[in-house]
Enzyme design. Structure first.
Site, PDB file in Angstrom:
ATOM      1  N   THR A   1       0.833  -1.203   0.000  1.00  0.00           N
ATOM      2  CA  THR A   1       0.000   0.000   0.000  1.00  0.00           C
ATOM      3  C   THR A   1       0.868   1.253   0.000  1.00  0.00           C
ATOM      4  OG1 THR A   1      -1.579  -1.288   1.268  1.00  0.00           O
ATOM      5  CG2 THR A   1      -1.968   1.084   1.174  1.00  0.00           C
ATOM      6  N   SER A   2       1.809   1.349   0.933  1.00  0.00           N
ATOM      7  CA  SER A   2       2.638   2.558   0.956  1.00  0.00           C
ATOM      8  C   SER A   2       3.810   2.439  -0.001  1.00  0.00           C
ATOM      9  CB  SER A   2       3.155   2.835   2.370  1.00  0.00           C
ATOM     10  OG  SER A   2       4.030   1.797   2.750  1.00  0.00           O
TER      11      SER A   2
ATOM     12  N   VAL B   1       1.377  -9.087  -3.056  1.00  0.00           N
ATOM     13  CA  VAL B   1       1.129  -8.764  -4.458  1.00  0.00           C
ATOM     14  C   VAL B   1       1.536  -7.307  -4.632  1.00  0.00           C
ATOM     15  CG1 VAL B   1      -1.285  -8.114  -3.896  1.00  0.00           C
ATOM     16  CG2 VAL B   1      -0.748  -8.823  -6.219  1.00  0.00           C
TER      17      VAL B   1
ATOM     18  N   THR C   1      -1.769  -5.023   0.583  1.00  0.00           N
ATOM     19  CA  THR C   1      -3.095  -5.246   1.153  1.00  0.00           C
ATOM     20  C   THR C   1      -4.144  -4.353   0.492  1.00  0.00           C
ATOM     21  OG1 THR C   1      -1.994  -5.931   3.170  1.00  0.00           O
ATOM     22  CG2 THR C   1      -4.312  -5.434   3.361  1.00  0.00           C
TER      23      THR C   1
ATOM     24  N   HIS D   1      -6.165  -5.114  10.910  1.00  0.00           N
ATOM     25  CA  HIS D   1      -5.566  -3.766  10.897  1.00  0.00           C
ATOM     26  C   HIS D   1      -4.283  -3.753  11.735  1.00  0.00           C
ATOM     27  CE1 HIS D   1      -9.781  -1.853  10.027  1.00  0.00           C
ATOM     28  NE2 HIS D   1      -9.319  -2.587   9.037  1.00  0.00           N
TER      29      HIS D   1
ATOM     30  N   HIS E   1      -9.948   2.904   9.885  1.00  0.00           N
ATOM     31  CA  HIS E   1      -9.334   1.883   9.027  1.00  0.00           C
ATOM     32  C   HIS E   1      -8.051   2.491   8.446  1.00  0.00           C
ATOM     33  CE1 HIS E   1     -13.196  -0.472   8.898  1.00  0.00           C
ATOM     34  NE2 HIS E   1     -13.515   0.660   9.513  1.00  0.00           N
TER      35      HIS E   1
HETATM   36  C1  LIG Z   1      -8.749  -8.341   4.604  1.00  0.00           C
HETATM   37  C2  LIG Z   1      -8.391  -6.915   4.934  1.00  0.00           C
HETATM   38  C3  LIG Z   1      -9.360  -5.922   4.822  1.00  0.00           C
HETATM   39  C4  LIG Z   1      -9.024  -4.596   5.129  1.00  0.00           C
HETATM   40  N1  LIG Z   1      -9.951  -3.625   4.894  1.00  0.00           N
HETATM   41  C5  LIG Z   1      -9.580  -2.338   5.022  1.00  0.00           C
HETATM   42  C6  LIG Z   1     -10.456  -1.303   4.604  1.00  0.00           C
HETATM   43  O1  LIG Z   1     -11.544  -1.534   4.097  1.00  0.00           O
HETATM   44  N2  LIG Z   1     -10.050  -0.014   4.759  1.00  0.00           N
HETATM   45  C7  LIG Z   1      -8.849   0.290   5.299  1.00  0.00           C
HETATM   46  O2  LIG Z   1      -8.564   1.483   5.448  1.00  0.00           O
HETATM   47  N3  LIG Z   1      -7.989  -0.668   5.699  1.00  0.00           N
HETATM   48  C8  LIG Z   1      -8.311  -1.970   5.533  1.00  0.00           C
HETATM   49  N4  LIG Z   1      -7.429  -2.943   5.861  1.00  0.00           N
HETATM   50  C9  LIG Z   1      -6.117  -2.553   6.404  1.00  0.00           C
HETATM   51  C10 LIG Z   1      -5.217  -1.891   5.368  1.00  0.00           C
HETATM   52  O3  LIG Z   1      -5.500  -2.370   4.081  1.00  0.00           O
HETATM   53  C11 LIG Z   1      -3.764  -2.127   5.749  1.00  0.00           C
HETATM   54  O4  LIG Z   1      -3.540  -1.653   7.059  1.00  0.00           O
HETATM   55  C12 LIG Z   1      -2.799  -1.398   4.833  1.00  0.00           C
HETATM   56  O5  LIG Z   1      -3.128  -1.645   3.486  1.00  0.00           O
HETATM   57  C13 LIG Z   1      -1.381  -1.861   5.134  1.00  0.00           C
HETATM   58  O6  LIG Z   1      -0.496  -1.222   4.245  1.00  0.00           O
HETATM   59  P1  LIG Z   1       1.074  -1.459   4.375  1.00  0.00           P
HETATM   60  O7  LIG Z   1       1.713  -0.654   3.304  1.00  0.00           O
HETATM   61  O8  LIG Z   1       1.490  -1.213   5.774  1.00  0.00           O
HETATM   62  O9  LIG Z   1       1.302  -3.014   4.127  1.00  0.00           O
HETATM   63  P2  LIG Z   1       0.898  -3.914   2.878  1.00  0.00           P
HETATM   64  O10 LIG Z   1      -0.036  -3.218   1.990  1.00  0.00           O
HETATM   65  O11 LIG Z   1       0.496  -5.221   3.434  1.00  0.00           O
HETATM   66  O12 LIG Z   1       2.263  -4.053   2.080  1.00  0.00           O
HETATM   67  C14 LIG Z   1       3.373  -4.778   2.508  1.00  0.00           C
HETATM   68  C15 LIG Z   1       4.019  -5.387   1.273  1.00  0.00           C
HETATM   69  O13 LIG Z   1       5.351  -5.756   1.566  1.00  0.00           O
HETATM   70  C16 LIG Z   1       5.634  -6.987   0.970  1.00  0.00           C
HETATM   71  N5  LIG Z   1       6.727  -7.592   1.750  1.00  0.00           N
HETATM   72  C17 LIG Z   1       6.715  -7.863   3.074  1.00  0.00           C
HETATM   73  N6  LIG Z   1       7.901  -8.367   3.448  1.00  0.00           N
HETATM   74  C18 LIG Z   1       8.670  -8.401   2.336  1.00  0.00           C
HETATM   75  C19 LIG Z   1      10.008  -8.836   2.075  1.00  0.00           C
HETATM   76  N7  LIG Z   1      10.792  -9.336   3.037  1.00  0.00           N
HETATM   77  N8  LIG Z   1      10.479  -8.745   0.804  1.00  0.00           N
HETATM   78  C20 LIG Z   1       9.708  -8.240  -0.194  1.00  0.00           C
HETATM   79  N9  LIG Z   1       8.446  -7.820   0.008  1.00  0.00           N
HETATM   80  C21 LIG Z   1       7.937  -7.899   1.251  1.00  0.00           C
HETATM   81  C22 LIG Z   1       4.327  -7.750   1.036  1.00  0.00           C
HETATM   82  O14 LIG Z   1       4.273  -8.792   0.083  1.00  0.00           O
HETATM   83  C23 LIG Z   1       3.307  -6.645   0.789  1.00  0.00           C
HETATM   84  O15 LIG Z   1       2.983  -6.521  -0.558  1.00  0.00           O
HETATM   85  C24 LIG Z   1      -7.719  -4.278   5.583  1.00  0.00           C
HETATM   86  C25 LIG Z   1      -6.758  -5.270   5.709  1.00  0.00           C
HETATM   87  C26 LIG Z   1      -7.076  -6.584   5.357  1.00  0.00           C
HETATM   88  C27 LIG Z   1      -6.005  -7.654   5.441  1.00  0.00           C
END
Ligand SMILES: Cc1cc2nc3c(=O)[nH]c(=O)nc-3n(C[C@H](O)[C@H](O)[C@H](O)COP(=O)(O)OP(=O)(O)OC[C@H]3O[C@@H](n4cnc5c(N)ncnc54)[C@H](O)[C@@H]3O)c2cc1C
Length: 646
Positions: free
Chosen positions: A79-80, A153, A157, A574, A621
């Site tokens: 996501t980020s 992916v 998330t 979350h 969220h």
């Molecule tokens: C089922 C579900 C429903 C949700 N619904 C909502 C919603 O409706 N609204 C909302 O605001 N939030 C929702 N959330 C929460 C929100 O989507 C997440 O908190 C947010 O997207 C997390 O973003 P992130 O960038 O921290 O991590 P992520 O988006 O999870 O990204 C992390 C990425 O890093 C990659 N990665 C990790 N380790 C490694 C490594 N060692 N090497 C290479 N790649 C790696 C992973 O594959 C992944 O793609 C939901 C979450 C889930 C699981």
């Protein structure tokens, strides 16, 4: 007799369907071709082979020039990560490497809102694993299923979540009060606006961005019939209707419709779609390498007078067989490495690399680079439990289990971009403060604080209730529909941890969700459940045919509530706060991992920017706040390297 349509109506419908089809064709086929040619690369294309043992790799083993050298390395294209890689590569003079464990996997089904949200379907690109079983959540010698989920992916998330778009307000002011510079609502608000492109009715609401890359929208109507009676009932038990749950002016104590990140074509708008689509990645392919299906195993450091500096990453193919065949590779970051692996992935990689609590690292035999006790601690999530009712089948998502309804609605979606497949699983939400809920009958006096300021940290809700037209924990019997009131601790006190299970980066770390380990959370969840019961009772009183399925009596005693909550308790996915933005020592809520510019304490050249950095879980969220963190982090990086004029 079926109603006969006037010829002009049929003609208009035909034109609408034709127009929609042309749109689908126009949009879909170039993208199918584009995916085939998405400029993704693999470890061998971007790194140089690792020649020493991974534990021994140092600065001298990294390339100096040419292949394998980048200005920035973003670890985790979630996501980020997509936001940051996109923003950093705006400058034509920098080289950016994005490392993502998962594939691109941009299929039609992965964009249909309702289908892509179903992470249990075959081929949904995610990790699923079980957290450590908690003794305090045991009931009748067993534990409720708390399987944790996150995206694996490109887009992370944001490719599988429920697409709800919420920002919070008072939470940011609380951060500013706690001393976090640059994180007051007024300071983060421009970054929310920067990424957002509000569509339709939402664009005319004040306070939304109109020219960003990330499309958001509001529906203006409910896609399932159980929502209307539910919203009316909520008002009758004391929750005012809130026009904009994201308003920075009025606290969201009430019931309202939730905005979503769905695009103008009715498709999921993830951060991959918004920030790193094929066209953009292709246009920047010389300066932005999107390295998918690639596992970042550990970070490489140089050690100077000022302490450790992150200078590189050891990578290999995510596929174990290919990894064995091809071996490991190393890449160098001349400027910075930014971790975006999410609230589980980022602390895991830090610990694997020797940054974390000394005792956790030493127990697993990891050489300590920097003792940082906060890494992986303070794991938080919005714990939830649902009361569930039965409804008519067609009032709920269970209608789709029947071929007739499924076919009818997929056709509606494809032809007209309408119907249930367009739905996020949550269209309405209720936020309140537990102190406003009566413990006797569950009614709420939220209307009394209708003008409370959203920016006051004391007005951050501690309860959220999401009415979901489905049997969430216990499926309804065949032929019946369901309505669940998922009742959530919006600002839980409990916390858990993420700690290495082993030094193998492929093994999920041990996640202790710590649910309800702080006794203060019990009173809040119990009040929240009473409010859910009161809304359901009011729906019935108003004539809506709800039947009990999995509920509690309003006058249930403490023990009964506890048993119910333990049985029905669940994660809401979350995960947050495992690399907290706080002082390294001396913060009342525990040790911090990153400073106000998201730089890891005591390690140069390394930032974390994802859901792990929130000092404590926000009451909303997390995806929109995470996107904002990505925007702000990219901006801070550019400023510190003089790419943006002060
Ligand atoms: C089922 C579900 C429903 C949700 N619904 C909502 C919603 O409706 N609204 C909302 O605001 N939030 C929702 N959330 C929460 C929100 O989507 C997440 O908190 C947010 O997207 C997390 O973003 P992130 O960038 O921290 O991590 P992520 O988006 O999870 O990204 C992390 C990425 O890093 C990659 N990665 C990790 N380790 C490694 C490594 N060692 N090497 C290479 N790649 C790696 C992973 O594959 C992944 O793609 C939901 C979450 C889930 C699981």
């Amino acid at each position: 007799m079926p109603e006969k349509r006037a010829p002009s109506t049929s003609y208009a419908l035909f034109l609408a369907a034709l127009w929609r089809w042309l749109n689908v064709l126009w949009w879909y086929f170039p993208r199918v071709l584009a995916e085939a040619t998405y400029p993704e690369v693999r470890p061998k294309d971007v790194g140089i082979p690792l020649k020493v043992r991974e534990e021994d790799v140092g600065d001298a083993d990294l390339p100096e020039e040419g292949q394998g050298v980048f200005d920035y390395i973003v670890v985790g294209g979630g996501t980020s990560g997509c936001v940051i890689a996109s923003r950093l590569s705006e400058s034509p003079d920098v080289r950016v490497l994005l490392l993502e464990r998962g594939p691109v996997s941009d299929t039609f089904l992965s964009r249909v809102p309702l289908i892509s949200t179903n992470f249990a379907r075959a081929n949904s690109p995610n990790y699923r694993w079980l957290p450590r079983a908690q003794e305090n959540m045991k009931v009748d010698d067993s534990h409720a299923d708390m399987a944790m989920v996150s995206g694996k992916v490109l887009g992370g998330t944001s490719r599988i979540n429920s697409m709800l778009y919420t920002r919070g307000a008072g939470e940011w002011e609380a951060m500013a009060r706690a001393g976090r510079k640059g994180w007051s609502f007024a300071e983060v608000y421009p970054y929310f606006l920067k990424s957002e492109r509000a569509l339709g009715a939402m664009s005319s609401r004040p306070g939304h961005g109109l020219s960003g890359k990330w499309q958001t929208r509001a529906y203006g109507h409910y896609l399932l019939p159980s929502y209307n009676p539910c919203v009316s009932a909520a008002q009758l038990v004391g929750l005012p209707y809130i026009k904009d749950l994201n308003s920075p002016v009025r606290a969201p104590f009430g019931v309202g419709d939730v905005d979503v990140s769905i695009d103008a074509r009715g498709q999921r708008c993830s951060t991959y779609h918004a920030f790193l689509p094929a066209e953009l990645a292709a246009a920047r392919k010389n300066r932005l390498k999107v390295c998918t299906e690639t596992l970042a195993r550990r970070l490489v450091f140089s050690h100077g007078e000022k302490g450790p500096r992150a200078v590189g990453v050891v990578i290999e193919d995510e596929d174990e067989e290919r990894a064995r065949e091809m071996g490991r590779f190393v890449v160098r970051a001349r400027r910075e490495i930014i971790l975006c692996g999410g609230a589980v992935g980022s602390p895991q990689l830090l610990q694997l690399s020797g940054i974390g609590p000394r005792e956790v690292l030493e127990e697993k035999g990891v050489r300590v680079v920097k003792h940082l006790p906060g890494v992986g601690e303070h794991l938080q999530d919005h714990f939830g439990a649902a009361v569930q009712y039965l409804t008519p089948l067609t009032h709920s998502f269970h209608a789709l289990e029947h071929t007739f309804f499924a076919l009818r609605d997929i056709l509606r979606y494809i032809l007209f971009a309408t119907g249930i497949f367009l739905a996020p699983i949550v269209q309405v939400s209720i936020f309140t403060e537990s102190s406003l809920i009566s413990s006797k009958d569950g009614t709420c006096t939220a209307y009394k604080v209708a003008n409370a300021s959203a920016l006051d940290p004391d007005n951050v809700p501690d309860v959220e209730i999401m009415p979901i037209p489905a049997g969430l924990q216990v499926p309804p019997p065949p032929g019946e529909g369901g309505l669940s009131f998922l009742t959530v601790l919006a600002t839980p006190f409990s916390k858990g941890s993420v700690r290495l299970a082993s030094t193998d980066p492929r093994e999920r770390p041990i996640c202790d969700l710590g649910f309800l380990s702080d006794p203060r959370d019990w009173a809040v969840i119990s009040k929240g459940l009473k409010l859910s019961l009161a809304i359901a009772a009011q729906m019935r009183k108003s004539g809506y045919a709800l039947r009990d399925h999995c509920v509690l009596p309003m006058n249930a005693g403490e023990d009964e509530v506890k048993r119910f909550v333990k049985r029905q308790g669940r994660t809401t996915y979350h995960y947050s706060s495992t690399c907290r933005m706080a002082l390294e020592e001396g913060d009342v809520d525990g040790p911090g991992v990153v400073d106000d510019e998201l730089r890891v304490h005591g390690v140069d050249g390394l930032r974390v920017a994802d859901a792990s950095i929130f000092p404590k879980i926000l009451s909303v969220h997390l995806q929109a706040p995470v996107v904002m963190v990505g925007e702000k982090c990219a901006d801070m990086i550019k400023r510190s390297w003089g790419e943006v004029e002060e």
